[in-house]
Design an enzyme around this catalytic site. Structure first.
Site, PDB file in Angstrom:
ATOM      1  N   ASP A   1      10.795  -3.561  19.033  1.00  0.00           N
ATOM      2  CA  ASP A   1      11.862  -4.579  18.907  1.00  0.00           C
ATOM      3  C   ASP A   1      12.946  -4.378  19.690  1.00  0.00           C
ATOM      4  O   ASP A   1      13.030  -3.282  20.292  1.00  0.00           O
ATOM      5  CB  ASP A   1      12.218  -4.738  17.492  1.00  0.00           C
ATOM      6  CG  ASP A   1      13.104  -3.750  16.839  1.00  0.00           C
ATOM      7  OD1 ASP A   1      13.451  -2.841  17.724  1.00  0.00           O
ATOM      8  OD2 ASP A   1      13.428  -3.806  15.620  1.00  0.00           O
TER       9      ASP A   1
ATOM     10  N   ASP B   1       5.180  -8.162  11.392  1.00  0.00           N
ATOM     11  CA  ASP B   1       5.580  -7.004  10.795  1.00  0.00           C
ATOM     12  C   ASP B   1       6.495  -7.119   9.959  1.00  0.00           C
ATOM     13  O   ASP B   1       7.232  -8.072   9.683  1.00  0.00           O
ATOM     14  CB  ASP B   1       6.427  -6.313  12.008  1.00  0.00           C
ATOM     15  CG  ASP B   1       7.875  -6.853  12.035  1.00  0.00           C
ATOM     16  OD1 ASP B   1       8.896  -6.358  11.388  1.00  0.00           O
ATOM     17  OD2 ASP B   1       8.088  -8.060  12.835  1.00  0.00           O
TER      18      ASP B   1
ATOM     19  N   CYS C   1      -9.966  -2.076  -4.133  1.00  0.00           N
ATOM     20  CA  CYS C   1      -9.526  -1.540  -2.874  1.00  0.00           C
ATOM     21  C   CYS C   1     -10.159  -0.414  -2.210  1.00  0.00           C
ATOM     22  O   CYS C   1     -10.788   0.492  -2.997  1.00  0.00           O
ATOM     23  CB  CYS C   1      -7.992  -1.280  -3.168  1.00  0.00           C
ATOM     24  SG  CYS C   1      -7.043  -0.644  -1.834  1.00  0.00           S
TER      25      CYS C   1
ATOM     26  N   CYS D   1      -8.544   1.772   0.022  1.00  0.00           N
ATOM     27  CA  CYS D   1      -7.500   2.588   0.803  1.00  0.00           C
ATOM     28  C   CYS D   1      -7.780   3.905   0.288  1.00  0.00           C
ATOM     29  O   CYS D   1      -8.476   4.407  -0.810  1.00  0.00           O
ATOM     30  CB  CYS D   1      -6.282   2.092   0.385  1.00  0.00           C
ATOM     31  SG  CYS D   1      -5.390   2.525  -1.140  1.00  0.00           S
TER      32      CYS D   1
ATOM     33  N   CYS E   1      -6.773   4.702  -3.227  1.00  0.00           N
ATOM     34  CA  CYS E   1      -7.605   4.177  -4.386  1.00  0.00           C
ATOM     35  C   CYS E   1      -8.914   4.951  -4.344  1.00  0.00           C
ATOM     36  O   CYS E   1      -9.742   4.955  -5.487  1.00  0.00           O
ATOM     37  CB  CYS E   1      -7.863   2.630  -4.149  1.00  0.00           C
ATOM     38  SG  CYS E   1      -6.290   1.804  -4.606  1.00  0.00           S
TER      39      CYS E   1
ATOM     40  N   HIS F   1      -1.759   2.399   0.306  1.00  0.00           N
ATOM     41  CA  HIS F   1      -2.359   1.140  -0.410  1.00  0.00           C
ATOM     42  C   HIS F   1      -1.778  -0.206   0.135  1.00  0.00           C
ATOM     43  O   HIS F   1      -2.549  -0.929   0.519  1.00  0.00           O
ATOM     44  CB  HIS F   1      -2.083   1.317  -1.990  1.00  0.00           C
ATOM     45  CG  HIS F   1      -2.713   0.062  -2.791  1.00  0.00           C
ATOM     46  ND1 HIS F   1      -4.045   0.055  -3.037  1.00  0.00           N
ATOM     47  CD2 HIS F   1      -1.878  -1.081  -3.285  1.00  0.00           C
ATOM     48  CE1 HIS F   1      -4.049  -1.222  -3.808  1.00  0.00           C
ATOM     49  NE2 HIS F   1      -3.116  -1.723  -3.582  1.00  0.00           N
TER      50      HIS F   1
END
Lengths: 363, 363
Positions: free
Chosen positions: B93, B275, B314, B316, B319, B346
């Protein structure tokens, strides 16, 4: 046991050795270092990351897990391995260290120890029997006897002889309780029980304590009451004194030691295993070991433009993944918890490699 | 550019689309979410862990990296990619958000913005030209124009028209400076420059700003000045209003949005990228999203005995690695930074999967 808990493979002239510790959770190559996972996890590190450092066994804390979340919950959830997602063996300390470290908020009786829980105000009682129950509920593979550990300061030292005697009486109670509670388990499904040798810096007391512990049906002999404030020469003198007195059939565990230089001397004098908060606590404060047992602080401005890894000779994930000293310093300055995690990985690998060097022929 | 920066692959009836953003750091599938690595790292997470969530591009902060360690040090160390060990593209940014968030310690002039550095007491000056220099020194693959972002509260809203005009003048200066500084780079080695649309909740100003930004030689159009305190219906009305007005050749970036429900509406109205600090900041506080965009707090006593993962559906790492809600709750109660890292993983995966669902045919 179908197998001996400890199989000695190699022994050096001065008593240093390598071997295999057989636990129900798997074989462990010795000598080895146990990372401290007080509440089930090594702070800031996934268990897979810890295992990748070469760590084989974790140490968790009976006292802290008893308070939160409680061993009954952990048992219900399948035990500490399932709870914490650590797949290797786990050793639990007995709560005995808290007899020492929480001296201001506990009362020792022959029956056991009363602690005051600051957070809740509740009174907690741990006895040899209670400690066995908690550790068995947690599902530890290596269980430590509940001992009476006292300091070596002027106010505490007069209590050493009494603490040794009590530690012995408590060991007998631990053995009885452990035997009773594990009698229905198959031999290869029983955890190992370790006794703890006390006696401060008094050789006679240490001899007596070592002989007593070795006479008991325990798989391992832990040396407690060192690394509690004595000088390095005092600790070394005791380790050298004890070296020729160990039973070769039992594994020897020096509790609370994790400085590389101390581990080297201890390994060379017959010690097989160690635990200590140093690699992870130091790591979280930016302190790392590098080749030659030197120490660096990664927070130092000296590293602001240093593009090299922590240690060019290190094979840890942190050193091999392209994290420069400059980046690590920046993370410490930024108070990013990743900083402590990456430094912890490095330090744990440092101690694991130290142990490996003895397993692979340095003896 | 040899390739168009943005290649549109699929477009839905209401304007939602998927495609490919071509950056010098690699191709990026859209729509996508940028995890926020303010100081170069996503807090508590190794870059390999972030990449494993499906994240393709990181967002880092010009203002914070300028202060510490400084873009000159990062440039000397090989740029932000080498410094942070992130191998994918990086967006920086411009410092424009700090014009808004540090309103109490800055002074805006036509030339640029003066900030007061609380830590050192020093005055920091960022102008459009300075922002381009910092971002190019950092080595970003996507560079944001320096804008004048103002709030929508009673005290700020009167400044919106003026801020839009200044943002446009500053964009021209950014384009000029960027062009000058990148003129010797091969086309495929040039970073992409994105302009920022302002205008608060005023449709006329937004139209004017969008048309101006799209008239400039920029690869992307960022929608700034939303998600700064307006109501959800107000934000949605503006996103719907803007949807038919975008240039199909330019990628559209909705800054600061990371609530799943908002991302869905935005994607369905033509937004390609996002974002937000939410997935990681929320994660560090135990707040996670589960299937259906529901929210849970892992610190809740309700999870003390819950052996299931955060979300059964999930995929991820958290998980899939056997961490139960009960264990995560325990880690949060223990203030272990691992807790926040696992929850962040997660949440980042949750938003990455949301974007994947649109790339894979939900449009």
């Amino acid at each position: 046991m179908s197998k001996l808990p400890f199989e000695q493979i190699k022994i050096s002239t001065n008593g240093g050795r390598s071997g295999i510790l057989n636990t129900r959770g798997g074989k462990v190559r010795t000598p080895f270092f146990l990372p401290v996972a007080t509440r089930g996890a090594v702070k800031g590190l996934e268990p897979t990351r810890v295992a990748a450092t070469g760590a084989q066994v974790l140490l968790s804390n009976t006292y802290h897990l008893h308070l939160q979340p409680g061993e009954k919950i952990i048992k219900k959830l399948g035990g500490l391995h399932a709870f914490s997602a650590w797949t290797g063996p786990i050793l639990t300390d007995s709560g005995g260290f808290q007899v020492f470290s929480l001296a201001k908020v506990r009362k020792i009786t022959e029956e056991g120890v009363y602690f005051k829980n600051f957070a809740s105000g509740a009174e907690i009682f741990i006895s040899p029997e209670k400690s066995m129950q908690i550790q068995l509920d947690l599902g530890a593979d290596i269980i430590m006897a509940f001992d009476d550990l006292t300091g070596l300061d002027a106010a505490s030292i007069s209590r050493v002889p009494e603490a040794v005697e009590r530690t012995h009486r408590w060991l007998e109670r631990c053995v009885a309780e452990f035997t009773k509670r594990t009698k229905n388990l198959k031999e290869d499904q029983k955890p190992l029980l370790f006794g703890i040798v006390q006696g401060g810096l008094a050789k006679k007391l240490r001899t007596k304590s070592l002989e007593f512990v070795q006479s008991q049906p325990v798989a391992g002999v832990a040396i407690g009451g060192l690394a509690v404030g004595e000088t390095r020469p005092e600790m070394y003198a005791m380790l050298k004194y004890l070296a020729p007195r160990y039973d070769p059939a039992k594994i020897r565990y020096l509790m609370g030691v994790g400085e590389p230089v101390d581990m080297r001397l201890a390994i060379e004098h017959g010690i097989d295993m160690f635990d200590c908060v140093l690699p992870t606590r130091n790591g979280r404060h930016g302190n790392v070991w590098v080749t030659g047992d030197k120490k660096l602080n990664l927070g130092s401005a000296a590293f602001a433009k240093d593009s090299g890894p922590i240690d060019k000779k290190c094979d840890c994930n942190t050193c091999k993944s392209g994290y420069s000293r400059a980046f690590l310093r920046h993370l410490f300055k930024s108070a990013d918890p990743l900083a402590g995690s990456l430094a912890s990985i490095h330090n744990l690998r440092y101690l694991a490699r130290l142990c490996e060097s003895y397993r692979e022929g340095k003896l």
